[in-house]
Scaffold this motif. Structure first.
Motif, short mmCIF file in Angstrom:
data_model
loop_
_atom_site.label_atom_id
_atom_site.label_comp_id
_atom_site.label_asym_id
_atom_site.label_seq_id
_atom_site.Cartn_x
_atom_site.Cartn_y
_atom_site.Cartn_z
N ALA A 5 0.83 -1.21 0.00
CA ALA A 5 0.00 0.00 0.00
C ALA A 5 0.86 1.25 0.00
CB ALA A 5 -0.93 -0.01 1.21
N CYS A 8 2.45 1.64 -3.49
CA CYS A 8 1.46 2.05 -4.48
C CYS A 8 1.10 3.52 -4.29
CB CYS A 8 0.21 1.18 -4.36
SG CYS A 8 -1.11 1.63 -5.50
N ASP A 100 -3.36 -2.05 2.81
CA ASP A 100 -2.98 -3.45 2.62
C ASP A 100 -4.12 -4.35 3.05
OD1 ASP A 100 -0.03 -3.36 1.87
OD2 ASP A 100 -0.04 -2.12 3.67
N LEU A 130 -4.73 -3.76 -1.54
CA LEU A 130 -3.70 -4.52 -2.23
C LEU A 130 -3.26 -5.71 -1.38
CD1 LEU A 130 -2.88 -1.19 -2.66
CD2 LEU A 130 -1.47 -2.33 -4.36
N GLY A 134 0.32 -8.97 -4.68
CA GLY A 134 -0.23 -8.33 -5.86
C GLY A 134 0.74 -7.34 -6.48
N ASP A 247 -4.58 -7.06 -13.07
CA ASP A 247 -3.97 -6.80 -11.76
C ASP A 247 -4.95 -6.20 -10.77
OD1 ASP A 247 -1.41 -7.44 -12.91
OD2 ASP A 247 -1.43 -5.43 -13.81
N LEU A 248 -5.98 -5.54 -11.29
CA LEU A 248 -6.90 -4.78 -10.43
C LEU A 248 -8.29 -4.78 -11.04
CD1 LEU A 248 -7.46 -2.64 -8.12
CD2 LEU A 248 -6.84 -0.90 -9.80
N SER A 278 -5.94 -7.31 -6.46
CA SER A 278 -6.23 -5.99 -5.91
C SER A 278 -7.61 -5.54 -6.37
CB SER A 278 -5.18 -4.98 -6.37
OG SER A 278 -3.88 -5.36 -5.94
#
Length: 301
Positions: A5, A8, A100, A130, A134, A247-248, A278
């Motif tokens: 987190a 990111c 997170d 996240l 990930g 990924d998300l 995520s």
């Protein structure tokens, strides 16, 4: 710590020019483990833990500032209960909350802890969660919309936030909807219709595709990044996201007008219970907010 987190949020702040607030909650578990009986000894131990946490958090904030990020930190001596975290979110009024994912049990699939569920449900700002394994900066983002449901403010807000995130991350943004033709036929059939015909299924399918394409056209989503899926919404979305290497996933949550709490629809809740990557959850109440520092604009091919 420099968790996923943190990494990111740092990357997003660098890309967008946004400021970054680091929020640390320490509920005193280390002090409680000491079993101190005297109030003075407990106070000294508490102050020592707070000082150590503040030193670490301010060190992280200072490192961010050397990169040109406007950053600060806060230390809260309380259990990270939803109300405490949400109170801080209300004071900060952020464009995005990054956290997170907590694991409920290593023996089970990835599940959200109670705090995570409450943030997803009640936070007025979008929440990005996240997992430990990930991608810190997503490269393939899937936004799940449902134009058929008629919640245009929510779908528009969802795509706007997803576009901005993709822009900052240099990611591909794809759009998906799921057509459950049988559900459409049952809910829309006239009382005297005895059996749903193949033609009826085809008509429902075509009508939903037309709505989806019109929505995607309005948001300038390229044809090759549109995915019209068929099946039960939750398993279809999660299987597709996993199989295509996204990924998300970006999902929407509704706002209850009277209680003003976020009530996630059944599809969103089901997806969250099975999604392993995520996720970002967006609220319709944020539809007029320009996310993370810049105006969102459609990505180019």
């Amino acid at each position: 710590r420099r968790t996923p987190a943190f990494e990111c949020a740092q990357a997003l702040a660098l890309a967008s020019g946004a400021s970054l607030h680091l929020a640390v909650f320490d509920h005193g578990g280390a002090v409680a483990a000491l079993g101190l009986a005297e109030a003075e000894a407990t106070r000294r131990a508490r102050n020592g833990v707070i000082a150590e946490q503040r030193l670490r958090a301010e060190g992280l904030a200072a490192a961010l500032r050397t990169q040109g990020i406007k950053a600060d930190a806060s230390i809260s001596w309380e259990y990270p209960a939803p109300d405490a975290v949400l109170a801080l979110i209300d004071r900060q009024n952020p464009d995005l909350v990054v956290k997170d994912v907590q694991l409920e049990s290593p023996l089970r699939r990835l599940l959200y802890a109670p705090l995570d569920w409450e943030l997803l449900r009640r936070s007025p700002a979008p929440v990005l969660l996240l997992p430990e394994d990930g991608e810190v900066v997503p490269k393939r983002i899937l936004a799940a919309v449902d134009p058929q449901a008629g919640n245009h403010d929510l779908d528009d807000a969802l795509v706007r936030e997803a576009f901005a995130l993709a822009l900052h991350c240099g990611a591909e943004l794809h759009l998906a909807t799921v057509c459950d033709a049988y559900f459409d036929m049952v809910t829309q059939a006239m009382p005297y219709t005895p059996i749903a015909s193949d033609a009826g299924f085809a008509a429902a399918d075509a009508a939903r595709r037309q709505l989806f394409d019109a929505f995607a056209d309005r948001h300038s989503v390229p044809v090759e990044r549109r995915h019209f899926l068929r099946g039960l919404p939750a398993p279809t979305l999660t299987d597709f996201a996993a199989g295509q290497g996204f990924d998300l996933m970006v999902l929407g949550a509704s706002v209850h007008s009277r209680l003003e709490h976020m009530l996630m629809g059944s599809t969103t809740k089901q997806v969250l219970r099975h999604l392993r990557g995520s996720v970002m959850v967006v609220k319709a109440s944020r539809s007029n907010v320009v996310p993370i520092g810049i105006a969102a604009r459609p990505m180019q091919n």
